[in-house]
Design a protein around this motif. Sequence first.
Motif, PDB file in Angstrom:
ATOM      1  N   VAL A  11       0.868  -1.183   0.000  1.00 14.81           N
ATOM      2  CA  VAL A  11       0.000   0.000   0.000  1.00 14.81           C
ATOM      3  C   VAL A  11       0.903   1.230   0.000  1.00 14.81           C
ATOM      4  CG1 VAL A  11      -1.742   1.324   1.251  1.00 14.81           C
ATOM      5  CG2 VAL A  11      -1.857  -1.179   1.213  1.00 14.81           C
ATOM      6  N   TYR A  12       0.717   2.088  -0.984  1.00 13.49           N
ATOM      7  CA  TYR A  12       1.536   3.298  -1.101  1.00 13.49           C
ATOM      8  C   TYR A  12       0.835   4.432  -0.358  1.00 13.49           C
ATOM      9  CZ  TYR A  12       4.394   0.942  -4.613  1.00 13.49           C
ATOM     10  OH  TYR A  12       5.242   0.072  -5.261  1.00 13.49           O
ATOM     11  N   TRP A  13       1.084   4.508   0.951  1.00 18.09           N
ATOM     12  CA  TRP A  13       0.404   5.530   1.739  1.00 18.09           C
ATOM     13  C   TRP A  13       0.908   6.933   1.404  1.00 18.09           C
ATOM     14  CZ3 TRP A  13       3.699   8.398   4.674  1.00 18.09           C
ATOM     15  CH2 TRP A  13       4.891   7.803   5.125  1.00 18.09           C
ATOM     16  N   ALA A  14       2.118   7.046   0.829  1.00 14.27           N
ATOM     17  CA  ALA A  14       2.621   8.359   0.411  1.00 14.27           C
ATOM     18  C   ALA A  14       1.716   8.970  -0.654  1.00 14.27           C
ATOM     19  CB  ALA A  14       4.046   8.233  -0.132  1.00 14.27           C
ATOM     20  N   ARG A  15       1.036   8.121  -1.430  1.00 13.23           N
ATOM     21  CA  ARG A  15       0.112   8.607  -2.456  1.00 13.23           C
ATOM     22  C   ARG A  15      -1.047   9.369  -1.812  1.00 13.23           C
ATOM     23  NH1 ARG A  15       0.166   6.446  -7.294  1.00 13.23           N
ATOM     24  NH2 ARG A  15       0.922   4.411  -6.579  1.00 13.23           N
ATOM     25  N   TYR A  16      -1.536   8.868  -0.680  1.00 12.38           N
ATOM     26  CA  TYR A  16      -2.650   9.522   0.004  1.00 12.38           C
ATOM     27  C   TYR A  16      -2.205  10.845   0.635  1.00 12.38           C
ATOM     28  CZ  TYR A  16      -5.083   5.089  -0.645  1.00 12.38           C
ATOM     29  OH  TYR A  16      -5.662   3.978  -1.208  1.00 12.38           O
ATOM     30  N   VAL A  17      -0.971  10.887   1.130  1.00 21.01           N
ATOM     31  CA  VAL A  17      -0.437  12.149   1.649  1.00 21.01           C
ATOM     32  C   VAL A  17      -0.372  13.181   0.528  1.00 21.01           C
ATOM     33  CG1 VAL A  17       1.566  13.265   2.716  1.00 21.01           C
ATOM     34  CG2 VAL A  17       0.882  10.963   3.440  1.00 21.01           C
ATOM     35  N   ASP A  18       0.094  12.739  -0.632  1.00 24.46           N
ATOM     36  CA  ASP A  18       0.138  13.608  -1.811  1.00 24.46           C
ATOM     37  C   ASP A  18      -1.255  14.133  -2.137  1.00 24.46           C
ATOM     38  OD1 ASP A  18       0.262  14.682  -4.377  1.00 24.46           O
ATOM     39  OD2 ASP A  18       0.695  12.777  -5.353  1.00 24.46           O
ATOM     40  N   TRP A  19      -2.210  13.234  -2.275  1.00 20.11           N
ATOM     41  CA  TRP A  19      -3.567  13.644  -2.645  1.00 20.11           C
ATOM     42  C   TRP A  19      -4.196  14.586  -1.624  1.00 20.11           C
ATOM     43  CZ3 TRP A  19      -5.271   7.970  -3.976  1.00 20.11           C
ATOM     44  CH2 TRP A  19      -4.743   7.623  -5.229  1.00 20.11           C
ATOM     45  N   SER A  20      -3.895  14.383  -0.345  1.00 23.59           N
ATOM     46  CA  SER A  20      -4.502  15.222   0.696  1.00 23.59           C
ATOM     47  C   SER A  20      -4.035  16.671   0.615  1.00 23.59           C
ATOM     48  CB  SER A  20      -4.204  14.658   2.092  1.00 23.59           C
ATOM     49  OG  SER A  20      -2.819  14.773   2.392  1.00 23.59           O
ATOM     50  N   VAL A  21      -2.891  16.906  -0.039  1.00 22.32           N
ATOM     51  CA  VAL A  21      -2.372  18.266  -0.210  1.00 22.32           C
ATOM     52  C   VAL A  21      -2.672  18.798  -1.609  1.00 22.32           C
ATOM     53  CG1 VAL A  21      -0.307  19.715  -0.189  1.00 22.32           C
ATOM     54  CG2 VAL A  21      -0.537  17.850   1.467  1.00 22.32           C
ATOM     55  N   THR A  22      -2.433  17.977  -2.628  1.00 19.44           N
ATOM     56  CA  THR A  22      -2.528  18.473  -4.005  1.00 19.44           C
ATOM     57  C   THR A  22      -3.964  18.646  -4.490  1.00 19.44           C
ATOM     58  OG1 THR A  22      -2.329  16.207  -4.874  1.00 19.44           O
ATOM     59  CG2 THR A  22      -0.305  17.492  -4.631  1.00 19.44           C
ATOM     60  N   THR A  23      -4.867  17.749  -4.099  1.00 15.59           N
ATOM     61  CA  THR A  23      -6.239  17.890  -4.607  1.00 15.59           C
ATOM     62  C   THR A  23      -6.957  19.131  -4.047  1.00 15.59           C
ATOM     63  OG1 THR A  23      -7.008  16.278  -2.946  1.00 15.59           O
ATOM     64  CG2 THR A  23      -6.537  15.450  -5.153  1.00 15.59           C
ATOM     65  N   PRO A  24      -6.751  19.516  -2.768  1.00 11.20           N
ATOM     66  CA  PRO A  24      -7.344  20.794  -2.347  1.00 11.20           C
ATOM     67  C   PRO A  24      -6.779  21.987  -3.114  1.00 11.20           C
ATOM     68  CG  PRO A  24      -6.828  19.455  -0.429  1.00 11.20           C
ATOM     69  CD  PRO A  24      -6.219  18.772  -1.601  1.00 11.20           C
ATOM     70  N   LEU A  25      -5.480  21.954  -3.422  1.00 13.43           N
ATOM     71  CA  LEU A  25      -4.896  23.050  -4.200  1.00 13.43           C
ATOM     72  C   LEU A  25      -5.478  23.088  -5.613  1.00 13.43           C
ATOM     73  CD1 LEU A  25      -1.129  22.768  -3.163  1.00 13.43           C
ATOM     74  CD2 LEU A  25      -2.804  24.457  -2.394  1.00 13.43           C
ATOM     75  N   LEU A  26      -5.683  21.914  -6.194  1.00  9.37           N
ATOM     76  CA  LEU A  26      -6.275  21.838  -7.521  1.00  9.37           C
ATOM     77  C   LEU A  26      -7.706  22.372  -7.502  1.00  9.37           C
ATOM     78  CD1 LEU A  26      -5.690  18.889  -9.918  1.00  9.37           C
ATOM     79  CD2 LEU A  26      -7.925  19.960  -9.796  1.00  9.37           C
ATOM     80  N   LEU A  27      -8.461  21.995  -6.474  1.00 12.76           N
ATOM     81  CA  LEU A  27      -9.821  22.515  -6.345  1.00 12.76           C
ATOM     82  C   LEU A  27      -9.815  24.029  -6.182  1.00 12.76           C
ATOM     83  CD1 LEU A  27     -11.581  19.923  -3.998  1.00 12.76           C
ATOM     84  CD2 LEU A  27     -11.939  20.259  -6.446  1.00 12.76           C
ATOM     85  N   LEU A  28      -8.826  24.532  -5.449  1.00  8.05           N
ATOM     86  CA  LEU A  28      -8.739  25.975  -5.254  1.00  8.05           C
ATOM     87  C   LEU A  28      -8.517  26.685  -6.581  1.00  8.05           C
ATOM     88  CD1 LEU A  28      -8.835  28.144  -3.096  1.00  8.05           C
ATOM     89  CD2 LEU A  28      -6.376  27.835  -2.741  1.00  8.05           C
ATOM     90  N   ASP A  29      -7.700  26.093  -7.455  1.00 15.86           N
ATOM     91  CA  ASP A  29      -7.527  26.645  -8.801  1.00 15.86           C
ATOM     92  C   ASP A  29      -8.861  26.764  -9.517  1.00 15.86           C
ATOM     93  OD1 ASP A  29      -4.873  27.324  -9.160  1.00 15.86           O
ATOM     94  OD2 ASP A  29      -4.259  25.332  -9.796  1.00 15.86           O
ATOM     95  N   LEU A  30      -9.625  25.674  -9.505  1.00 15.63           N
ATOM     96  CA  LEU A  30     -10.912  25.668 -10.208  1.00 15.63           C
ATOM     97  C   LEU A  30     -11.900  26.648  -9.582  1.00 15.63           C
ATOM     98  CD1 LEU A  30     -11.456  21.836 -10.826  1.00 15.63           C
ATOM     99  CD2 LEU A  30     -10.974  23.582 -12.542  1.00 15.63           C
ATOM    100  N   CYS A  31     -11.941  26.676  -8.247  1.00 19.21           N
ATOM    101  CA  CYS A  31     -12.899  27.548  -7.554  1.00 19.21           C
ATOM    102  C   CYS A  31     -12.602  29.019  -7.808  1.00 19.21           C
ATOM    103  CB  CYS A  31     -12.878  27.253  -6.056  1.00 19.21           C
ATOM    104  SG  CYS A  31     -13.541  25.638  -5.609  1.00 19.21           S
ATOM    105  N   LEU A  32     -11.320  29.388  -7.794  1.00 14.49           N
ATOM    106  CA  LEU A  32     -10.964  30.780  -8.052  1.00 14.49           C
ATOM    107  C   LEU A  32     -11.242  31.153  -9.495  1.00 14.49           C
ATOM    108  CD1 LEU A  32      -7.608  31.103  -6.066  1.00 14.49           C
ATOM    109  CD2 LEU A  32      -9.863  31.992  -5.432  1.00 14.49           C
ATOM    110  N   LEU A  33     -11.037  30.204 -10.402  1.00 17.75           N
ATOM    111  CA  LEU A  33     -11.333  30.469 -11.807  1.00 17.75           C
ATOM    112  C   LEU A  33     -12.820  30.744 -12.007  1.00 17.75           C
ATOM    113  CD1 LEU A  33     -10.309  30.539 -14.755  1.00 17.75           C
ATOM    114  CD2 LEU A  33     -10.806  28.082 -14.864  1.00 17.75           C
ATOM    115  N   ALA A  34     -13.665  29.979 -11.288  1.00 22.30           N
ATOM    116  CA  ALA A  34     -15.113  30.157 -11.414  1.00 22.30           C
ATOM    117  C   ALA A  34     -15.618  31.363 -10.646  1.00 22.30           C
ATOM    118  CB  ALA A  34     -15.838  28.906 -10.929  1.00 22.30           C
ATOM    119  N   GLY A  35     -14.840  31.821  -9.644  1.00 17.83           N
ATOM    120  CA  GLY A  35     -15.307  32.906  -8.793  1.00 17.83           C
ATOM    121  C   GLY A  35     -16.240  32.418  -7.707  1.00 17.83           C
TER     122      GLY A  35
END
Length: 292
Positions: free
Chosen positions: A112-136
């Motif tokens: 089980v690559y638990w480092a992948r989940y650590v990555d996702w827990s940081v990167t996916t909120p940042l990605l969502l923030l990109d989309l949310c700011l783009l939409a306003g």
Amino acid sequence: MMKSHSSSVAPVPTVLPGPSEVYQTAGGVGHRTLWVVCIIMGISSLVFYGMAFRVPAQKRLFHILTAFITTFAFLSYFAMATGDGINFHASKETVSHKHGLPDTEEITYRQVYWARYVDWSVTTPLLLLDLCLLAGLSGANILVAIVADVIMILTGLFAAYGKNDGQKWGWYIWACIAYLVIVYQVVYNGRGAAMNKDQKTKAFFASLAGFTFLLWTIYPIIWGVADGARIASVDAEILAYAVLDVLAKPVFGTWLLITHDSMASTSPSLEGFWTNGFGNQGQIRVGDDDEA
């Protein structure tokens, strides 16, 4: 003379074998894939930071967020490629036998690559923030989307380490529910917020959000056949996630920044503390150009 006859029936063993053990680990293909993606994430980060320096400091929000996404992904893949962020999770299965022999147990140890989940827990909120700011999108909607995202990743991690099917698939269901909350906030509410933008921004947000959530819908499918049902091999799991991660991060980031830089009307402006430090009132304006 008496003829001896050999018996055609094997004797029933008086000592039953112990549990058999099966190890599911990454092979050469998986290890090479981790290194390739690690290099892609590293190069992408350098490119995105370089793109950030080409615009004024108050216009770098999307650039910095996107560069952070690939930077954390680079660190995660470096950890996995070098053998860190990995451990084994055991699952037991009862195997039935014929001829009246008692059932035995088979124990499967899967990486089980638990480092992948650590990555996702940081990167996916940042990605969502990109989309949310783009939409306003509003701050309240952004907060709900990010919290739901963190819940989705954590419940996915708990599912990967579930001791039995009830725990594993129970956590998986909660992760899917959290994902639906994210879709509602970003796609439905984001589309409504984007309606106040110009036509080009609306079309760009719809395309980028559709691309992102199409990829995100594939992630839980891969999890279901890999960590969940353990049908796919570890190498197949690594390859599948690698393709999705490259599309969802470097490709997403390149598309976002190149298109964003060509659309001056969508460029967010951050003044005050962001560019001048304390002593100035900070503000974020998304969708407005600086006026002389």
